[in-house]
Design a protein around this motif. Structure first.
Motif, PDB file in Angstrom:
ATOM      1  N   MET A   1       0.833  -1.212   0.000  1.00  0.00           N
ATOM      2  CA  MET A   1       0.000   0.000   0.000  1.00  0.00           C
ATOM      3  C   MET A   1       0.862   1.254   0.000  1.00  0.00           C
ATOM      4  SD  MET A   1      -3.459  -0.480   0.332  1.00  0.00           S
ATOM      5  CE  MET A   1      -4.276   0.493   1.610  1.00  0.00           C
ATOM      6  N   PHE A   2       2.051   1.145   0.562  1.00  0.00           N
ATOM      7  CA  PHE A   2       2.928   2.311   0.582  1.00  0.00           C
ATOM      8  C   PHE A   2       3.309   2.691  -0.830  1.00  0.00           C
ATOM      9  CE2 PHE A   2       3.105   2.324   4.915  1.00  0.00           C
ATOM     10  CZ  PHE A   2       3.995   3.240   5.405  1.00  0.00           C
ATOM     11  N   ALA A  48      21.340  -5.205   8.487  1.00  0.00           N
ATOM     12  CA  ALA A  48      21.320  -3.839   9.007  1.00  0.00           C
ATOM     13  C   ALA A  48      20.186  -3.649  10.013  1.00  0.00           C
ATOM     14  CB  ALA A  48      21.188  -2.841   7.855  1.00  0.00           C
ATOM     15  N   GLU A  49      19.115  -4.447   9.861  1.00  0.00           N
ATOM     16  CA  GLU A  49      17.936  -4.259  10.705  1.00  0.00           C
ATOM     17  C   GLU A  49      17.889  -5.190  11.918  1.00  0.00           C
ATOM     18  OE1 GLU A  49      15.679  -1.998  10.544  1.00  0.00           O
ATOM     19  OE2 GLU A  49      15.809  -1.154   8.533  1.00  0.00           O
ATOM     20  N   ALA A 158       8.526  -0.816   9.700  1.00  0.00           N
ATOM     21  CA  ALA A 158       8.008   0.096  10.716  1.00  0.00           C
ATOM     22  C   ALA A 158       6.575  -0.309  11.073  1.00  0.00           C
ATOM     23  CB  ALA A 158       8.049   1.540  10.201  1.00  0.00           C
ATOM     24  N   THR A 159       5.774  -0.564  10.037  1.00  0.00           N
ATOM     25  CA  THR A 159       4.388  -0.962  10.258  1.00  0.00           C
ATOM     26  C   THR A 159       4.328  -2.320  10.964  1.00  0.00           C
ATOM     27  OG1 THR A 159       3.989   0.097   8.139  1.00  0.00           O
ATOM     28  CG2 THR A 159       2.161  -1.085   9.109  1.00  0.00           C
ATOM     29  N   LEU A 162       5.106  -1.871  14.650  1.00  0.00           N
ATOM     30  CA  LEU A 162       4.079  -1.144  15.402  1.00  0.00           C
ATOM     31  C   LEU A 162       2.785  -1.947  15.533  1.00  0.00           C
ATOM     32  CD1 LEU A 162       4.910   2.402  14.080  1.00  0.00           C
ATOM     33  CD2 LEU A 162       5.281   1.530  16.391  1.00  0.00           C
TER      34      LEU A 162
ATOM     35  N   TYR B 329      15.023  12.517   1.217  1.00  0.00           N
ATOM     36  CA  TYR B 329      14.188  11.476   0.618  1.00  0.00           C
ATOM     37  C   TYR B 329      12.854  12.038   0.115  1.00  0.00           C
ATOM     38  CZ  TYR B 329      12.099   6.860   0.011  1.00  0.00           C
ATOM     39  OH  TYR B 329      11.492   5.734  -0.508  1.00  0.00           O
ATOM     40  N   GLN B 336      17.561   5.993  -2.328  1.00  0.00           N
ATOM     41  CA  GLN B 336      18.436   5.587  -1.228  1.00  0.00           C
ATOM     42  C   GLN B 336      19.884   5.520  -1.702  1.00  0.00           C
ATOM     43  OE1 GLN B 336      17.112   2.158   0.904  1.00  0.00           O
ATOM     44  NE2 GLN B 336      15.025   2.900   1.089  1.00  0.00           N
ATOM     45  N   GLN B 347      24.032   2.065   1.722  1.00  0.00           N
ATOM     46  CA  GLN B 347      22.601   2.191   1.416  1.00  0.00           C
ATOM     47  C   GLN B 347      21.736   1.588   2.522  1.00  0.00           C
ATOM     48  OE1 GLN B 347      21.210   0.575  -2.386  1.00  0.00           O
ATOM     49  NE2 GLN B 347      19.149   0.535  -1.518  1.00  0.00           N
ATOM     50  N   TYR B 348      22.235   0.492   3.134  1.00  0.00           N
ATOM     51  CA  TYR B 348      21.396  -0.144   4.137  1.00  0.00           C
ATOM     52  C   TYR B 348      21.314   0.656   5.433  1.00  0.00           C
ATOM     53  CZ  TYR B 348      21.245  -3.611   0.670  1.00  0.00           C
ATOM     54  OH  TYR B 348      21.026  -4.230  -0.513  1.00  0.00           O
ATOM     55  N   SER B 351      18.591   3.008   4.559  1.00  0.00           N
ATOM     56  CA  SER B 351      17.330   2.295   4.632  1.00  0.00           C
ATOM     57  C   SER B 351      16.886   2.129   6.090  1.00  0.00           C
ATOM     58  CB  SER B 351      17.505   0.939   3.948  1.00  0.00           C
ATOM     59  OG  SER B 351      16.397   0.134   4.160  1.00  0.00           O
ATOM     60  N   ARG B 352      17.852   1.793   6.956  1.00  0.00           N
ATOM     61  CA  ARG B 352      17.503   1.587   8.358  1.00  0.00           C
ATOM     62  C   ARG B 352      17.039   2.887   9.001  1.00  0.00           C
ATOM     63  NH1 ARG B 352      22.220  -0.399  11.155  1.00  0.00           N
ATOM     64  NH2 ARG B 352      22.448   1.685  11.984  1.00  0.00           N
ATOM     65  N   THR B 355      13.511   3.636   7.898  1.00  0.00           N
ATOM     66  CA  THR B 355      12.570   2.778   8.633  1.00  0.00           C
ATOM     67  C   THR B 355      12.363   3.330  10.044  1.00  0.00           C
ATOM     68  OG1 THR B 355      13.401   0.873   7.434  1.00  0.00           O
ATOM     69  CG2 THR B 355      12.129   0.423   9.410  1.00  0.00           C
ATOM     70  N   LYS B 358      10.252   6.505   9.989  1.00  0.00           N
ATOM     71  CA  LYS B 358       8.833   6.193   9.813  1.00  0.00           C
ATOM     72  C   LYS B 358       8.249   5.614  11.089  1.00  0.00           C
ATOM     73  CE  LYS B 358       8.778   4.813   5.086  1.00  0.00           C
ATOM     74  NZ  LYS B 358       8.705   3.639   4.212  1.00  0.00           N
ATOM     75  N   GLU B 359       9.037   4.765  11.754  1.00  0.00           N
ATOM     76  CA  GLU B 359       8.562   4.120  12.966  1.00  0.00           C
ATOM     77  C   GLU B 359       8.288   5.165  14.046  1.00  0.00           C
ATOM     78  OE1 GLU B 359      10.937   0.692  13.852  1.00  0.00           O
ATOM     79  OE2 GLU B 359       9.978   0.432  15.803  1.00  0.00           O
ATOM     80  N   LEU B 362       5.176   7.286  12.896  1.00  0.00           N
ATOM     81  CA  LEU B 362       3.954   6.488  12.922  1.00  0.00           C
ATOM     82  C   LEU B 362       3.545   6.181  14.360  1.00  0.00           C
ATOM     83  CD1 LEU B 362       1.857   5.095  11.211  1.00  0.00           C
ATOM     84  CD2 LEU B 362       3.388   3.161  10.877  1.00  0.00           C
ATOM     85  N   GLY B 386      -0.050   4.153   8.208  1.00  0.00           N
ATOM     86  CA  GLY B 386       1.253   4.093   7.535  1.00  0.00           C
ATOM     87  C   GLY B 386       1.159   4.646   6.125  1.00  0.00           C
ATOM     88  N   THR B 387       0.111   4.237   5.409  1.00  0.00           N
ATOM     89  CA  THR B 387      -0.067   4.698   4.030  1.00  0.00           C
ATOM     90  C   THR B 387      -0.270   6.205   3.980  1.00  0.00           C
ATOM     91  OG1 THR B 387      -1.217   2.620   3.661  1.00  0.00           O
ATOM     92  CG2 THR B 387      -1.378   4.258   1.929  1.00  0.00           C
ATOM     93  N   GLU B 390       2.859   8.214   4.800  1.00  0.00           N
ATOM     94  CA  GLU B 390       3.781   8.280   3.658  1.00  0.00           C
ATOM     95  C   GLU B 390       3.385   9.426   2.720  1.00  0.00           C
ATOM     96  OE1 GLU B 390       7.036   6.792   1.537  1.00  0.00           O
ATOM     97  OE2 GLU B 390       6.301   6.110   3.468  1.00  0.00           O
ATOM     98  N   GLN B 394       5.338  13.113   1.852  1.00  0.00           N
ATOM     99  CA  GLN B 394       5.644  13.594   0.500  1.00  0.00           C
ATOM    100  C   GLN B 394       5.149  15.018   0.312  1.00  0.00           C
ATOM    101  OE1 GLN B 394       5.629  11.333  -2.796  1.00  0.00           O
ATOM    102  NE2 GLN B 394       6.245   9.443  -1.789  1.00  0.00           N
TER     103      GLN B 394
END
Lengths: 374, 399
Positions: A1-2, A48-49, A158-159, A162, B329, B336, B347-348, B351-352, B355, B358-359, B362, B386-387, B390, B394
């Protein structure tokens, strides 16, 4: 959905492709190739996560699995995850092979859809738990899969976190046991399936529970894989003694050791010691290194588990178990370390050609059952 | 594009494109009269939000009456809301095209492909989650357009044989149905396609988009397994199977082309048929009274402003690293990979951090919804938030 999926970088496709040349059946090779690309792409991201990311299977067991179905299990921070590569450009629903959902030993906590395009790159499409797939997915009898609508996929990590924090759902749904097959039945099936034309999809040839009973057993799955690829069935200990270790066993980590020097004088009965050679395999259990040694005796095999570090012991609670080929217990099949001991030892008398399966508790890293034939 | 000055216009006019440019707002007489009449009855309700919520509630009532979705798409309420959401859809199309730098597709194409997803939006929207219909719709428009663009880019460069390997069974069936095939023909074609897809795999690492036709041996294998599985379906030689699969590829190509999708789907407001309006004045009046009594619309509007404040404050609370990454971003639209190069980190790691960002945001949003709006947090609500988050990010960074 994102509106943004998680992009991953693909490794060199050519190199990965070459690694799959042991697969002689093209669709199996393609499955192995896509899975290896997906794993290579997602691994750095996972590392990384998450603190701990390990393969759940050794490379030999993984290869035999890819000739059954698509998907790769990983152990992530103690949870089981299955990575499933997808190639479809329309992402309305995700198709998950039934094996990953309904075989108790295979079922995972989370499933990850990784969209792989060897010419375009890879990205994480989404996540779902076993519970979501079982409760929201639609079973498709046609191709033994579960179809999960894209609306139900968890978009990102993240979703996912949570959801677990604020409205935790169980990760697993209940599933039924898979009925066990007898040795004769399993061997019959292997012969029958291996004889089929290579164009035929084996996984849809049998009723699901029979198929599941066969391939959930690592040793039988290996036999099927070997025969279908036109290779020899896994050799017996006798063959190991006569011809040396085969390539597959070497890949599994088996090594031959010469016991002659160690054994001289140990018996003192004047006879030539029958135990001149043994086979060993390294195991990693909870970060420590151990060694399983199989010593062929006249009409039996001795299994011994030791710590490989100097003066190292087997911690209390460790258990070495031997099972019949169809995974039944028998008398005297277990050795339990009540407290720390030097070695766990079992001896088992066997008929010619009879198979035995070993297990160690706690489970070694990347463990899959193998059949040791006498 | 000039925005629409009056409330009546905003709920009764549709964007018309001239080539790729939005040209004018074309009024729909029926919607205009309906809106004028409603406004005369409630002259004090002048907020756009109020009317969006009102028409949504009307739609919801109609849906509760189990109106078939075909008819529902022609209802007065759907059309008022489609008119209302024209601008969101336009901006989503414009933004996604820039992001994709997809020069070969027009805004008009993307717009048409997305606006037909009205029912999906209305079905997924829940006013109790604290977001406006407009924000929610905007998020769905964006992701629909993104998916469409991805698909089209791929379809355009794929050979027929490559395309057939990259579509889902669901799409194959829909495409064959749209092409006018029925019953056992579809079953036979789908079986042929399944065997093809399984057996015809690329024989090299790359070049998966330009697959040549299968070799005679592969056709033989497909024919053999088709025959083995076909049951009561018609017999087929390798040549017949090749013909079927070519026809299937053609059907898929046509079906996945958004222009065709929008031709086949009734367009809100541009339908020559009658608009359906089967709610009695009484029901509609009572919905309206409820809305007014609860001052619900007003409350929602405040909530939406609060959402903004919560998120703006949450971003301000983040450390510099996270703020930087959000800016690059969402604000500058960097990938990324680009960010990794610019910042000299892996890059990771990027990415982290994304995430993590967003966490954090959210989580603040969830906590606020739970503690202030007393919304019960369910997995679905977390997904929707979450959607929408996002989309909010933007817009926030590009404003």
């Amino acid at each position: 959905m994102f509106s943004t999926a998680t992009p991953l970088s693909l490794p060199q496709p050519e190199q990965v492709w070459r690694q799959t040349n042991r697969f002689r059946i093209s669709p199996d090779r393609w499955t192995a190739y896509l899975n290896q690309l997906a794993i290579a792409a997602i691994q750095p991201w996972l590392q990384a996560e998450f603190a701990q990311v390990k393969p759940a299977l050794n490379s030999v067991a993984q290869a035999s699995l890819w000739s059954c179905t698509t998907g790769t299990p990983l152990l992530i921070n103690g949870q089981r995850w299955v990575i499933i590569p997808t190639e479809t450009i329309d992402q309305d629903e995700w198709s998950i092979p039934q094996e990953w959902v309904d075989i108790p030993d295979w079922a995972a906590d989370y499933y990850v859809a990784v969209d792989v395009n060897p010419d375009g790159g890879a990205e994480i499409w989404g996540f779902a738990s076993h519970y979501q797939i079982k409760t929201l997915g639609i079973y498709e009898a046609n191709d033994h899969s579960y179809r999960l609508s894209a609306n139900h996929l968890i978009a990102d990590l993240a979703t996912l976190r949570l959801r677990q924090e604020f409205c935790p759902q169980p990760l697993r749904a209940a599933i039924a046991e898979i009925p066990k097959l007898t040795i004769a039945h399993a061997q019959n099936l292997i012969t029958r399936l291996a004889a089929l034309d290579s164009a035929i999809a084996l996984r849809l040839e049998l009723p699901f529970s029979t198929w599941a009973g066969l391939i959930a057993h690592g040793g039988w799955r290996q036999d099927l894989h070997q025969q279908r690829q036109g290779l020899e069935r896994q050799p017996s200990i006798g063959q190991w003694l006569r011809q040396g270790l085969d390539q597959l066993s070497t890949e599994l980590g088996w090594q031959q050791v010469d016991l002659q020097f160690a054994a001289v004088g140990a018996r003192g009965n004047g006879e030539e010691p029958s135990e001149t050679v043994a086979f060993t395999r390294q195991l990693t259990i909870a970060g420590q290194s151990y060694e399983l040694q199989i010593t062929p005796l006249d009409d039996s095999l001795r299994f011994e588990l030791r710590n490989t570090s100097l003066g190292g012991l087997i911690p209390g609670g460790f258990r070495l178990t031997l099972l019949t080929e169809d995974l039944e217990m028998f008398e005297g099949n277990q050795a339990l370390a009540e407290s720390a001991v030097e070695a766990l030892t079992l001896e088992v008398a066997l008929e010619n050609g009879e198979g035995i399966v070993w297990e160690v508790e706690p489970t070694p890293d990347a463990f899959e059952r193998e059949i040791i034939r006498f | 594009m000039r925005s629409r000055p009056t409330l009546t216009d905003r709920f009764s006019t549709f964007l018309q494109f001239e080539g790729d440019h939005p040209q004018t707002w074309v009024p729909d007489g029926r919607l205009q009269r309906s809106m004028q009449r409603s406004l005369q009855q409630h002259p004090r309700e002048l907020s756009e939000n109020f009317w969006a919520l009102f028409w949504f509630k009307v739609w919801h009532q109609e849906k509760a009456k189990a109106t078939p979705s075909r008819l529902l798409s022609r209802s007065l309420s759907t059309n008022h809301l489609a008119a209302y959401l024209q601008e969101s859809c336009y901006w989503a199309a414009k933004r996604m095209l820039t992001q994709f730098s997809a020069v070969q597709y027009t805004v008009a194409d993307c717009f048409q492909g997305a606006i037909v997803r009205m029912q999906k939006i209305l079905e997924g929207f829940d006013p109790n989650q604290g977001f406006s219909l407009e924000s929610y719709a905007s998020a769905i428009f964006s992701s629909t357009i993104r998916d469409t663009l991805r698909q089209r880019q791929e379809i355009d460069i794929c050979s027929n044989w490559a395309l057939l390997r990259k579509v889902s069974q669901k799409r194959v069936i829909e495409a064959l149905q749209t092409a006018g095939q029925t019953g056992s023909t579809i079953q036979a074609y789908v079986l042929a396609w399944q065997e093809f897809k399984r057996l015809y795999v690329p024989a090299q690492a790359t070049g998966t988009r330009k697959l040549p036709p299968p070799s005679p041996e592969i056709w033989q294998a497909i024919a053999q397994t088709y025959d083995r599985e076909r049951g009561s379906l018609p017999e087929a030689s390798a040549a017949t199977l090749e013909r079927w699969l070519n026809a299937t590829a053609q059907a898929v190509r046509i079906y996945l082309n958004p222009n065709v999708v929008s031709i086949n789907t009734p367009k809100p407001g541009q339908d020559s048929g009658e608009l359906l309006d089967d709610l009695t004045d009484e029901v509609r009046g009572s919905l309206m009274n409820d809305l007014i009594a609860q001052e619900e619309a007003e409350e929602r509007k405040t909530q939406q402003q609060d959402v903004n404040q919560v998120l703006v404050a949450a971003i301000a609370d983040c450390d510099g690293e996270i703020q930087q990454i959000l800016q690059l971003y969402y604000g500058e639209g960097q990938t990324q990979q680009q960010m990794a190069t610019q910042l000299g980190i892996k890059q990771y790691t990027i990415s982290r951090r994304l995430t993590r960002a967003k966490e954090i945001l959210l989580k603040k949003l969830i906590l606020w919804s739970r503690d202030t709006l007393h919304i019960e947090i369910t997995p679905d609500i977390v997904d929707t938030m979450g959607t929408v988050l996002e989309e909010w990010l933007q817009k926030h960074y590009q404003a």
